[in-house]
Design a protein around this motif. Sequence first.
Motif, PDB file in Angstrom:
ATOM      1  N   ILE A 145       0.880  -1.166   0.000  1.00 35.23           N
ATOM      2  CA  ILE A 145       0.000   0.000   0.000  1.00 35.23           C
ATOM      3  C   ILE A 145       0.920   1.218   0.000  1.00 35.23           C
ATOM      4  CG2 ILE A 145      -1.887   1.219   1.121  1.00 35.23           C
ATOM      5  CD1 ILE A 145      -2.680  -1.550   0.266  1.00 35.23           C
ATOM      6  N   LEU A 146       1.025   1.885  -1.135  1.00 35.71           N
ATOM      7  CA  LEU A 146       1.978   2.985  -1.293  1.00 35.71           C
ATOM      8  C   LEU A 146       1.238   4.318  -1.326  1.00 35.71           C
ATOM      9  CD1 LEU A 146       3.983   1.042  -3.941  1.00 35.71           C
ATOM     10  CD2 LEU A 146       4.966   1.843  -1.796  1.00 35.71           C
ATOM     11  N   PRO A 147       1.640   5.268  -0.498  1.00 37.65           N
ATOM     12  CA  PRO A 147       0.917   6.539  -0.407  1.00 37.65           C
ATOM     13  C   PRO A 147       1.250   7.491  -1.556  1.00 37.65           C
ATOM     14  CG  PRO A 147       2.757   6.537   1.124  1.00 37.65           C
ATOM     15  CD  PRO A 147       2.743   5.183   0.476  1.00 37.65           C
ATOM     16  N   GLN A 157       8.893   8.505   2.519  1.00 39.70           N
ATOM     17  CA  GLN A 157      10.272   8.727   2.079  1.00 39.70           C
ATOM     18  C   GLN A 157      11.209   8.918   3.268  1.00 39.70           C
ATOM     19  OE1 GLN A 157      11.082  11.219  -1.388  1.00 39.70           O
ATOM     20  NE2 GLN A 157       8.885  11.366  -1.777  1.00 39.70           N
ATOM     21  N   CYS A 158      10.760   9.680   4.273  1.00 41.07           N
ATOM     22  CA  CYS A 158      11.592   9.902   5.461  1.00 41.07           C
ATOM     23  C   CYS A 158      11.838   8.604   6.219  1.00 41.07           C
ATOM     24  CB  CYS A 158      10.942  10.934   6.380  1.00 41.07           C
ATOM     25  SG  CYS A 158      10.882  12.605   5.703  1.00 41.07           S
ATOM     26  N   LEU A 159      10.799   7.793   6.374  1.00 40.51           N
ATOM     27  CA  LEU A 159      10.947   6.519   7.061  1.00 40.51           C
ATOM     28  C   LEU A 159      11.774   5.540   6.240  1.00 40.51           C
ATOM     29  CD1 LEU A 159       7.317   6.042   8.417  1.00 40.51           C
ATOM     30  CD2 LEU A 159       9.361   6.587   9.764  1.00 40.51           C
ATOM     31  N   ARG A 165      17.825  -2.048   3.121  1.00 41.30           N
ATOM     32  CA  ARG A 165      17.281  -2.818   2.010  1.00 41.30           C
ATOM     33  C   ARG A 165      17.446  -4.308   2.297  1.00 41.30           C
ATOM     34  NH1 ARG A 165      14.304   1.030  -0.368  1.00 41.30           N
ATOM     35  NH2 ARG A 165      15.520   2.828  -1.014  1.00 41.30           N
ATOM     36  N   PRO A 166      16.550  -5.187   1.818  1.00 41.97           N
ATOM     37  CA  PRO A 166      15.331  -4.815   1.099  1.00 41.97           C
ATOM     38  C   PRO A 166      14.295  -4.217   2.033  1.00 41.97           C
ATOM     39  CG  PRO A 166      15.347  -7.165   1.472  1.00 41.97           C
ATOM     40  CD  PRO A 166      16.691  -6.647   1.956  1.00 41.97           C
ATOM     41  N   TRP A 289       9.288   3.228  -6.672  1.00 36.36           N
ATOM     42  CA  TRP A 289       9.832   2.706  -5.419  1.00 36.36           C
ATOM     43  C   TRP A 289      10.163   1.228  -5.535  1.00 36.36           C
ATOM     44  CZ3 TRP A 289       7.903  -1.150  -2.198  1.00 36.36           C
ATOM     45  CH2 TRP A 289       8.534  -1.258  -0.951  1.00 36.36           C
ATOM     46  N   PRO A 290      11.297   0.795  -5.005  1.00 36.37           N
ATOM     47  CA  PRO A 290      12.198   1.494  -4.080  1.00 36.37           C
ATOM     48  C   PRO A 290      13.324   2.274  -4.756  1.00 36.37           C
ATOM     49  CG  PRO A 290      12.825  -0.797  -4.232  1.00 36.37           C
ATOM     50  CD  PRO A 290      11.628  -0.644  -5.120  1.00 36.37           C
TER      51      PRO A 290
END
Length: 398
Positions: A145-147, A157-159, A165-166, A289-290
């Motif tokens: 679920i990508l905002p 992005q900050c988190l 990775r991954p 992303w990523p």
Amino acid sequence: MKRKRVVVLGATGSIGESALKVAHDIPERMEIVGLAANRNARKLAEQANKVRPQAICLVDESKLEELRAALKYEPEIFSGEAGLVKIACLADADMVLVAVVGTGGLQPALAAIEAGKDLAVASKEILVMAGEIVMREAGQKGVQILPVDSEHNAIFQCLDSQRKRPTPNVQRPISNEENDVRRLILTASGGPFRQTPNEQFESITVEQALRHPTWNMGPKITIDSATLFNKGLEMIEAHWLFGVEMKRVEVVVHPQSIVHSMVEFSDGSVLAQLSHSDMCFPIQYAVTWPERVPNSLPPLDFGKLRQLEFATPRYDDFPALNLARRAGDEGGTLPAVLNAANEVAVSAFLDRKTSFPHIWKTVASVMDRHTNVAHPDLDAILRADQWARGEAAKLATD
């Protein structure tokens, strides 16, 4: 990395238009395979003729002939609410971008998750109404679920910069021990009435409320930005999306809309994401992303940024934030009630049947009348939604 094949629900709105710009900008990374719109047949046909998706959907079946007459090729055509669900499950799609205004995106979003599609979420209502169900189903299906909301994308992005990775699924809850997150800080432009005395609220016109100082959006979300209900809904969305308690989700007014949101960590350090106010930025990040890829979007020129201002919201004058915090804290069906009552009240204001401050008065009254249902299933959420709409319709024009 292979090209992401995307279905866009809400294609003719501002988010949908931005998604098409991103696809044009990074064709090696994004392909539009499906487009869906509510009733704008002409614009949907124009978009389809340009990007040639394999399937399109028009919810308003009375406009199908207009759509077919304007098409210059023969895609698969779906229609109605059932068609929206079908195109969200398109076999060739990797991701479904949900940018449907209101509650109409919930059923297709759940169907897309069931079909194993990643979701790029621009419709706040999906997580506000059914965050517990959506995140649980996504976790069980192993989909992302990508905002796409600029604020939640900024937090993501900050988190993401703190994770190794991954990267794990975005829907995995944050724990203080793991990520040392103290606060998620959503920025708000403050809307057109940021400095307006509340004694003038009764005289605010629809035209004034639709003049957003930063963003060019549809009428409903623009009014939500003026009342700050938009930010209240985003608080609940962040609560579910990132798995944090409501008490750790805060709002700060930032009129320039350059800092899109921030994360404060336990050591007092704050990471912020900055960019111009253009929805193409978060849409691209959700799609690629990523990874990050170059584009034609303008970079920030810090020499031209005169100042970045921040202020505490006027909670007493804009009760939407406290109403949303209450709904998020109590959970159950109350967030769906808040959302539904707000939609009805905003519609009444746009129709000039009620005053600007009566929007949140209506929502508060409906919430007070509701008997909350904890851990609801989808049917209970939809029943609460319909009940709240009926109650709000009776109260909105009083």
